[in-house]
Design a protein around this motif. Structure first.
Motif, PDB file in Angstrom:
ATOM      1  N   HIS A 301       0.766  -1.547  -4.391  1.00  0.00           N
ATOM      2  CA  HIS A 301       0.882  -1.454  -3.018  1.00  0.00           C
ATOM      3  C   HIS A 301      -0.279  -2.013  -2.392  1.00  0.00           C
ATOM      4  O   HIS A 301      -1.397  -1.765  -2.888  1.00  0.00           O
ATOM      5  CB  HIS A 301       1.385  -0.110  -2.467  1.00  0.00           C
ATOM      6  CG  HIS A 301       2.879  -0.021  -2.980  1.00  0.00           C
ATOM      7  ND1 HIS A 301       3.956  -0.541  -2.259  1.00  0.00           N
ATOM      8  CD2 HIS A 301       3.318   0.845  -3.888  1.00  0.00           C
ATOM      9  CE1 HIS A 301       4.975  -0.077  -2.633  1.00  0.00           C
ATOM     10  NE2 HIS A 301       4.838   0.643  -3.617  1.00  0.00           N
ATOM     11  N   ILE A 302      -0.191  -2.342  -0.997  1.00  0.00           N
ATOM     12  CA  ILE A 302      -1.458  -2.659  -0.422  1.00  0.00           C
ATOM     13  C   ILE A 302      -1.458  -2.374   1.058  1.00  0.00           C
ATOM     14  O   ILE A 302      -0.238  -2.009   1.836  1.00  0.00           O
ATOM     15  CB  ILE A 302      -1.335  -4.514  -0.464  1.00  0.00           C
ATOM     16  CG1 ILE A 302      -2.357  -5.003   0.133  1.00  0.00           C
ATOM     17  CG2 ILE A 302      -0.081  -4.879   0.168  1.00  0.00           C
ATOM     18  CD1 ILE A 302      -2.792  -6.570  -0.127  1.00  0.00           C
ATOM     19  N   ALA A 303      -2.612  -2.295   1.802  1.00  0.00           N
ATOM     20  CA  ALA A 303      -2.662  -1.881   2.780  1.00  0.00           C
ATOM     21  C   ALA A 303      -3.999  -2.352   3.647  1.00  0.00           C
ATOM     22  O   ALA A 303      -5.109  -2.611   2.644  1.00  0.00           O
ATOM     23  CB  ALA A 303      -2.765  -0.284   3.159  1.00  0.00           C
ATOM     24  N   TYR A 304      -3.960  -3.163   4.866  1.00  0.00           N
ATOM     25  CA  TYR A 304      -5.198  -3.360   5.565  1.00  0.00           C
ATOM     26  C   TYR A 304      -5.988  -2.238   5.838  1.00  0.00           C
ATOM     27  O   TYR A 304      -5.568  -1.227   6.276  1.00  0.00           O
ATOM     28  CB  TYR A 304      -4.876  -4.246   6.581  1.00  0.00           C
ATOM     29  CG  TYR A 304      -4.456  -5.487   6.518  1.00  0.00           C
ATOM     30  CD1 TYR A 304      -5.426  -6.460   5.793  1.00  0.00           C
ATOM     31  CD2 TYR A 304      -3.379  -6.146   6.873  1.00  0.00           C
ATOM     32  CE1 TYR A 304      -4.859  -7.781   5.609  1.00  0.00           C
ATOM     33  CE2 TYR A 304      -3.006  -7.423   6.642  1.00  0.00           C
ATOM     34  CZ  TYR A 304      -3.699  -8.379   5.965  1.00  0.00           C
ATOM     35  OH  TYR A 304      -3.420  -9.592   5.633  1.00  0.00           O
ATOM     36  N   ASN A 305      -7.453  -2.587   6.172  1.00  0.00           N
ATOM     37  CA  ASN A 305      -8.109  -1.681   7.014  1.00  0.00           C
ATOM     38  C   ASN A 305      -7.689  -1.975   8.477  1.00  0.00           C
ATOM     39  O   ASN A 305      -7.165  -2.889   8.882  1.00  0.00           O
ATOM     40  CB  ASN A 305      -9.570  -1.753   6.730  1.00  0.00           C
ATOM     41  CG  ASN A 305     -10.081  -3.129   7.188  1.00  0.00           C
ATOM     42  OD1 ASN A 305      -9.414  -4.003   7.238  1.00  0.00           O
ATOM     43  ND2 ASN A 305     -11.450  -3.225   6.939  1.00  0.00           N
ATOM     44  N   ALA A 311      -8.498  -5.589   2.095  1.00  0.00           N
ATOM     45  CA  ALA A 311      -7.264  -5.211   1.860  1.00  0.00           C
ATOM     46  C   ALA A 311      -7.383  -4.110   0.730  1.00  0.00           C
ATOM     47  O   ALA A 311      -8.109  -4.578  -0.247  1.00  0.00           O
ATOM     48  CB  ALA A 311      -6.207  -6.435   1.428  1.00  0.00           C
ATOM     49  N   TYR A 312      -6.597  -2.953   0.566  1.00  0.00           N
ATOM     50  CA  TYR A 312      -6.920  -2.258  -0.344  1.00  0.00           C
ATOM     51  C   TYR A 312      -5.578  -2.162  -1.265  1.00  0.00           C
ATOM     52  O   TYR A 312      -4.445  -1.938  -0.750  1.00  0.00           O
ATOM     53  CB  TYR A 312      -7.048  -0.825   0.253  1.00  0.00           C
ATOM     54  CG  TYR A 312      -8.393  -0.401   0.882  1.00  0.00           C
ATOM     55  CD1 TYR A 312      -9.202   0.411   0.362  1.00  0.00           C
ATOM     56  CD2 TYR A 312      -8.781  -1.114   2.089  1.00  0.00           C
ATOM     57  CE1 TYR A 312     -10.758   0.288   1.023  1.00  0.00           C
ATOM     58  CE2 TYR A 312     -10.054  -1.267   2.667  1.00  0.00           C
ATOM     59  CZ  TYR A 312     -10.917  -0.219   2.348  1.00  0.00           C
ATOM     60  OH  TYR A 312     -12.107  -0.232   2.783  1.00  0.00           O
ATOM     61  N   VAL A 313      -5.657  -2.227  -2.630  1.00  0.00           N
ATOM     62  CA  VAL A 313      -4.496  -2.443  -3.432  1.00  0.00           C
ATOM     63  C   VAL A 313      -4.588  -1.398  -4.480  1.00  0.00           C
ATOM     64  O   VAL A 313      -5.558  -1.267  -5.228  1.00  0.00           O
ATOM     65  CB  VAL A 313      -4.470  -3.874  -4.214  1.00  0.00           C
ATOM     66  CG1 VAL A 313      -3.439  -4.086  -5.255  1.00  0.00           C
ATOM     67  CG2 VAL A 313      -4.657  -4.994  -3.117  1.00  0.00           C
ATOM     68  N   ILE A 324     -10.201  -5.861  -1.597  1.00  0.00           N
ATOM     69  CA  ILE A 324     -10.428  -7.302  -1.450  1.00  0.00           C
ATOM     70  C   ILE A 324     -10.993  -7.717  -0.129  1.00  0.00           C
ATOM     71  O   ILE A 324     -10.579  -6.955   1.053  1.00  0.00           O
ATOM     72  CB  ILE A 324      -9.094  -8.004  -1.602  1.00  0.00           C
ATOM     73  CG1 ILE A 324      -8.290  -7.591  -3.072  1.00  0.00           C
ATOM     74  CG2 ILE A 324      -9.103  -9.457  -1.432  1.00  0.00           C
ATOM     75  CD1 ILE A 324      -7.101  -7.987  -3.102  1.00  0.00           C
ATOM     76  N   ASP A 325     -12.148  -8.404  -0.287  1.00  0.00           N
ATOM     77  CA  ASP A 325     -12.702  -9.255   0.996  1.00  0.00           C
ATOM     78  C   ASP A 325     -11.632 -10.007   1.612  1.00  0.00           C
ATOM     79  O   ASP A 325     -11.579 -11.261   0.756  1.00  0.00           O
ATOM     80  CB  ASP A 325     -14.059  -9.395   0.663  1.00  0.00           C
ATOM     81  CG  ASP A 325     -14.872 -10.040   1.853  1.00  0.00           C
ATOM     82  OD1 ASP A 325     -14.541 -10.983   2.292  1.00  0.00           O
ATOM     83  OD2 ASP A 325     -15.674  -9.178   2.508  1.00  0.00           O
TER      84      ASP A 325
END
Length: 356
Positions: A301-305, A311-313, A324-325
């Motif tokens: 799963h993934i979410a933005y700041n 993005a955080y996975v 992820i930058d």
């Protein structure tokens, strides 16, 4: 004179509220949390009370095999708190006040209600078998819970903290992930390759959308006109018209497409692929994948700041969260969390910590 005092008081309150990550450096945040300058991902020495600060901008990550939840402080990239949960916690959602978090526990068939200030479970609510995807109504009154092992969506009354009815999708249906827009609830059926569209007021299915093989997480565009469906069996991101249910675009991504985040401008997306161990950047306007990051074990799963600069996975294959930058489209760091991390959700009050 009174007006002047009020103005000063309001200014002080605003300054205090904004005193989160929007006004502090990473080093200041580390000092605030008592974490020193240790390696990213090490548990901070900060007390749980600090981790439960309402204005802190954090990610909550349930870990299936460890039966707990990790609290990640975004400015420092450190795990600053943990919450013990029931069996196989999967996904998490927050009330709009950020004072409560709800976690689906698959193997115990319950939803845990967490007080985000004390980091304590206040209630465990029985629901259907293997609860998984969840969404909360905008008024915070109803939590919709998909149960992977049967045909129902379970409704939880958040005030009474108990089950308050079901939505029946029909014999043989399976519920998985959900998205809510207005009065329409979109529910993926990973076994029957469908998305059900339900009117939440009438609890009636108003549209059934055939999809590619194994639809997983579903997202609706901000204007409600498009439905984004990662299909694991197709290795694709499928885009549907929400009015007609017709497929508009099918974009090839890495195998085992799992989850998707859409940029605020609606022009790009990132799709995770659990079996493909990858995250794919997608140009939605051109309807094509532009870049794929590999080497992400079990990218789930993934979410933005808040600013969508990162993005955080969750990496279920390595017990980490990859950061992820977005500018460089490269992994910037990894944060160690509990065993087999599943979902990920940001805790952030509107207007607080805008730079995080």
């Amino acid at each position: 004179m009174r007006i002047g005092k009020c103005a000063v008081t309001v200014s002080v309150v605003i300054a205090m509220l904004l005193g989160g990550c929007a006004m502090e450096t990473k080093e200041q945040a580390q000092a605030r949390l008592g974490g020193g300058t240790g390696k990213t991902g090490e548990a901070a020495a900060a007390p749980q009370s600090e981790a439960g600060k309402l204005t802190a901008v954090q990610f909550y990550v349930p870990s299936e095999k460890e039966n707990n939840l990790s609290v990640i402080d975004i400015p420092t990239g450190k795990v600053v708190g943990t919450v013990k949960l029931s069996e196989a916690p999967s996904t998490v959602v927050f009330a709009s006040t950020m004072r409560e978090a709800y976690v689906a526990n698959m193997n115990s068939s319950t939803v845990s209600v967490i007080n985000t200030q004390t980091l304590k479970v206040e209630k465990e609510i029985p629901v259907g078998p293997m609860p998984h995807g969840m969404v909360l109504s905008p008024d915070n009154k109803t939590l919709y819970v998909a149960a992977v092992a049967d045909q129902f969506v379970y409704l939880v009354d958040t005030k009474e903290r108990k089950e308050a009815g079901t939505i029946d999708l029909g014999t043989g249906a399976k519920t998985n992930y959900m998205s809510l827009f207005g009065e329409k609830l979109y529910i993926s059926d990973h076994e029957n390759n469908k998305v059900y569209v339900v009117n939440v007021k009438t609890k009636a299915t108003v549209l059934t959308i055939p999809t590619g093989k194994t639809p997983r997480a579903v997202k609706v565009s901000d204007d409600g006109k498009k439905l984004f469906v990662p299909t694991a069996g197709e290795g694709a991101l499928e885009v549907y018209n929400t009015d007609t249910g017709k497929l508009e675009t099918k974009i090839a991504v890495a195998a085992g497409a799992t989850d998707v985040v859409i940029a605020d401008d609606g022009k790009s997306a990132i799709v995770t692929s659990m079996e493909g161990n990858a995250a794919t950047f997608v140009d939605l306007a051109a309807a094509k994948a532009t870049e794929t990051i590999t080497g992400l074990p079990g990218a789930r799963h993934i979410a933005y700041n808040r600013q969508q600069t990162k993005a955080y996975v969750t990496l279920s294959g390595s017990d980490e969260v990859a950061v992820i930058d977005i500018a460089t489209r490269k992994p910037a760091e990894r944060i160690k969390v509990g065993a087999t991390p599943h979902g990920i959700q940001i805790k952030a009050l509107p207007g607080i910590g805008g730079s995080c």
